[in-house]
Design a protein around this motif. Structure first.
Motif, PDB file in Angstrom:
ATOM      1  N   GLY A   1       0.833  -1.208   0.000  1.00 54.46           N
ATOM      2  CA  GLY A   1       0.000   0.000   0.000  1.00 54.46           C
ATOM      3  C   GLY A   1       0.859   1.246   0.000  1.00 54.46           C
ATOM      4  O   GLY A   1       2.072   1.202   0.231  1.00 54.46           O
ATOM      5  N   LYS A   2       0.226   2.383  -0.255  1.00 52.15           N
ATOM      6  CA  LYS A   2       0.934   3.646  -0.350  1.00 52.15           C
ATOM      7  C   LYS A   2       1.062   4.287   1.026  1.00 52.15           C
ATOM      8  O   LYS A   2       0.065   4.514   1.712  1.00 52.15           O
ATOM      9  N   ARG A   3       2.279   4.556   1.425  1.00 56.52           N
ATOM     10  CA  ARG A   3       2.525   5.212   2.706  1.00 56.52           C
ATOM     11  C   ARG A   3       1.995   6.641   2.684  1.00 56.52           C
ATOM     12  O   ARG A   3       1.957   7.281   1.623  1.00 56.52           O
ATOM     13  N   TYR A   4       1.652   7.152   3.851  1.00 50.50           N
ATOM     14  CA  TYR A   4       1.119   8.517   3.924  1.00 50.50           C
ATOM     15  C   TYR A   4       2.219   9.540   3.710  1.00 50.50           C
ATOM     16  O   TYR A   4       3.315   9.430   4.273  1.00 50.50           O
ATOM     17  N   THR A   5       1.932  10.518   2.894  1.00 44.27           N
ATOM     18  CA  THR A   5       2.808  11.678   2.724  1.00 44.27           C
ATOM     19  C   THR A   5       1.933  12.925   2.847  1.00 44.27           C
ATOM     20  O   THR A   5       0.819  12.978   2.301  1.00 44.27           O
ATOM     21  N   ALA A   6       2.430  13.928   3.558  1.00 40.06           N
ATOM     22  CA  ALA A   6       1.659  15.155   3.769  1.00 40.06           C
ATOM     23  C   ALA A   6       1.468  15.888   2.447  1.00 40.06           C
ATOM     24  O   ALA A   6       2.389  15.949   1.626  1.00 40.06           O
ATOM     25  N   PRO A   7       0.281  16.450   2.202  1.00 49.09           N
ATOM     26  CA  PRO A   7       0.042  17.198   0.954  1.00 49.09           C
ATOM     27  C   PRO A   7       0.937  18.434   0.866  1.00 49.09           C
ATOM     28  O   PRO A   7       1.317  19.020   1.882  1.00 49.09           O
ATOM     29  N   GLU A   8       1.255  18.823  -0.359  1.00 47.48           N
ATOM     30  CA  GLU A   8       2.004  20.053  -0.596  1.00 47.48           C
ATOM     31  C   GLU A   8       1.037  21.228  -0.466  1.00 47.48           C
ATOM     32  O   GLU A   8       0.106  21.372  -1.254  1.00 47.48           O
ATOM     33  N   LEU A   9       1.269  22.078   0.520  1.00 51.61           N
ATOM     34  CA  LEU A   9       0.321  23.155   0.813  1.00 51.61           C
ATOM     35  C   LEU A   9       0.726  24.505   0.231  1.00 51.61           C
ATOM     36  O   LEU A   9      -0.113  25.385   0.073  1.00 51.61           O
ATOM     37  N   GLN A  10       2.026  24.684  -0.056  1.00 53.98           N
ATOM     38  CA  GLN A  10       2.519  25.945  -0.616  1.00 53.98           C
ATOM     39  C   GLN A  10       2.078  27.139   0.246  1.00 53.98           C
ATOM     40  O   GLN A  10       1.364  28.031  -0.201  1.00 53.98           O
TER      41      GLN A  10
END
Length: 475
Positions: free
Chosen positions: A28-37
């Motif tokens: 499964g895909k590990r969690y990565t924080a969204p790019e918020l800019q």
């Protein structure tokens, strides 16, 4: 010797299973924080390295009476107590998910007698006596159980952050209601003082009318102003009672007990500029944003669970103990069973794939909601900074207005006594002064509330010592 070798083989098999479970992959895909800019600062001319949110709430709200009300709310508010129990609930659910990774062992002691009479050929009876340990263990080959554990951890941390966010909101609500209550008290006092002036004006107008110095219209004007002022009192008293009841509810008490409070500080100005910190620190200071991110992490784990649910599951089970048909020989009758099941989905009409796609869509929703929460937090900070600066400016202007209106009223009264102006001009001056007094009282209230909202928007109001998780570790 033969029995010992069997036991050794069984123990070796269990160790092998344990090593398989520990070394198996987590698909499964590990969690990565969204790019918020994120922006570089909250305002073009603001780049504070410090933030007001780092100041403890009792250092921001120095009124000791308000501090007591806040502490009472933190101890007795029902919503906060509910949030604390929610943390306990999710902690236990997290423990359930963790236990799912480990073997489950239970005991069984039973005795039964079975009667049979097949075809009416005669009744037969058989006995069974047993005392066994039952063993069951699902080997987490693909990480389904570990994704479930990650989801439960995220839900637990989400509940912790939810309580912190609620505490910040609760402190702000108590402080705001307290300042509103003091402003209402102050406004009621202004109305009562104005009413006393109106009553004196009626008395003077009556004397001058009866003495033939003025017409009856002046006397009637004084009566109208007195009545108009008196009508303001019941509404203010209603608002005071309603605000007291709001504070009672916030502090976990029944209404009617009375709320202690001080007086609104009329001449006190708050600092011109307060440190607001850097945008990057807001994500670590606001629990509602951390709560939203934990919700996002849980949604990602749910995707992993749905994905790995499409792969085979390996479950081992075993029984070891004693079993016999004669009770006296029970301890001479060992019994053992060890087996494994590989359960693999073959056809479910696309149900598992649809569940996976649904969780993916739910995760994307959580991403958008998290991004919206961050944007909304920045909007709240920006609004709070502007509101604070403008409330402070309005306070200064309305204080000058109140001083000028007071001088204007005093001059009008002096000129009326000397017959220079009409009584109607005096009433106009008194109305101006009354409006200026009320406006100044509201300006002081608005400035205090602007500070409350700025402190809340920056994430101030949560003290690590109030964290139930930390308290549990200490105890």
């Amino acid at each position: 010797m033969k029995s010992l070798s069997k036991h050794t083989a069984a123990a070796g098999l269990l160790l092998l299973l344990a090593s398989i479970g520990l070394s198996s992959c987590m698909v499964g895909k590990r969690y990565t924080a969204p790019e918020l800019q994120l922006p570089q600062s909250f305002a073009p001319d603001r780049a504070d390295s410090l933030t007001l949110a780092d100041v403890q709430w009792w250092e921001v709200y120095t009124d000791t009476t308000l501090q007591k009300l806040i502490r009472k709310a933190l101890e007795h508010n029902k919503d906060l107590l509910t949030a604390t129990e929610r943390i306990r609930e999710t902690a236990y659910r997290k423990r359930i998910q963790t236990a799912g990774l480990l073997p489950e062992i239970s005991a069984k002691v039973a005795g039964e007698r079975e009667f049979e009479n097949y075809g009416g050929k005669g009744e037969t009876a058989s006995n069974t006596f047993e005392g066994k340990l039952l063993f069951s263990w699902e080997i987490d080959l693909w990480g389904h159980l570990r994704w479930g554990r990650q989801k439960s951890i995220a839900e637990y941390l989400e509940s912790v952050q939810a309580r912190r966010a609620l505490q910040i909101t609760l402190i702000a609500q108590v402080a705001q209601s307290y300042f509103e209550l003091m402003a209402l008290d102050n406004e009621l006092e202004i109305v009562q003082q104005t009413l006393a002036i109106r009553q004196e004006g009626v008395h003077q107008a009556k004397i001058r009318f009866e003495g033939g110095l003025t017409s009856e219209i002046t006397y009637q004007q004084a009566l109208v102003e007195q009545a108009r002022t008196a009508t303001l009192i019941p509404e203010l008293e209603r608002e005071i009672a309603a605000t007291e009841n709001d504070l009672s509810l916030l502090t976990g008490a029944y209404p009617g007990g009375g709320i202690p409070r001080g007086t609104l500080p009329q001449g006190k100005y708050l600092p011109e500029n307060l440190p607001v910190g850097l945008p990057s620190t807001l994500l670590q200071r606001r629990p509602d944003l951390m709560e939203a991110e934990q919700r996002l992490i849980a949604a990602n784990a749910a995707v992993g669970m749905a994905y790995t649910d499409r792969f085979p599951r390996l479950v081992f089970s075993g029984v070891y103990g004693l079993e016999t048909d004669v009770l006296s020989t029970l301890f001479k009758s060992p019994y053992g069973l060890l087996g494994g099941n590989l359960l693999s989905p073959i056809f479910a009409a696309g149900k598992k794939k649809a569940a996976y796609k649904a969780e993916q869509a739910a995760y994307r929703q959580a991403v958008y909601q998290y991004e919206k929460s961050v944007q909304n937090a920045f909007r709240e900070v920006s609004d709070a900074i502007v509101a604070y600066n403008k409330a402070r400016e309005a306070h200064q202007l309305k204080q000058r207005l109140e001083q000028s209106a007071k001088k204007y009223m005093e001059l009008a009264q002096y000129q009326y006594i000397n017959g220079v102006i009409r009584y109607l001009d005096v009433l106009d001056a008194q109305r101006e002064y009354f409006d200026a007094q009320t406006g100044l009282s509201n300006a002081v209230r608005d400035e205090q509330i602007a500070l409350v909202q700025l402190y809340k928007a920056l994430g101030g109001g949560w003290n690590p010592e109030d964290d139930p998780q930390r308290k549990g570790q200490k105890s």
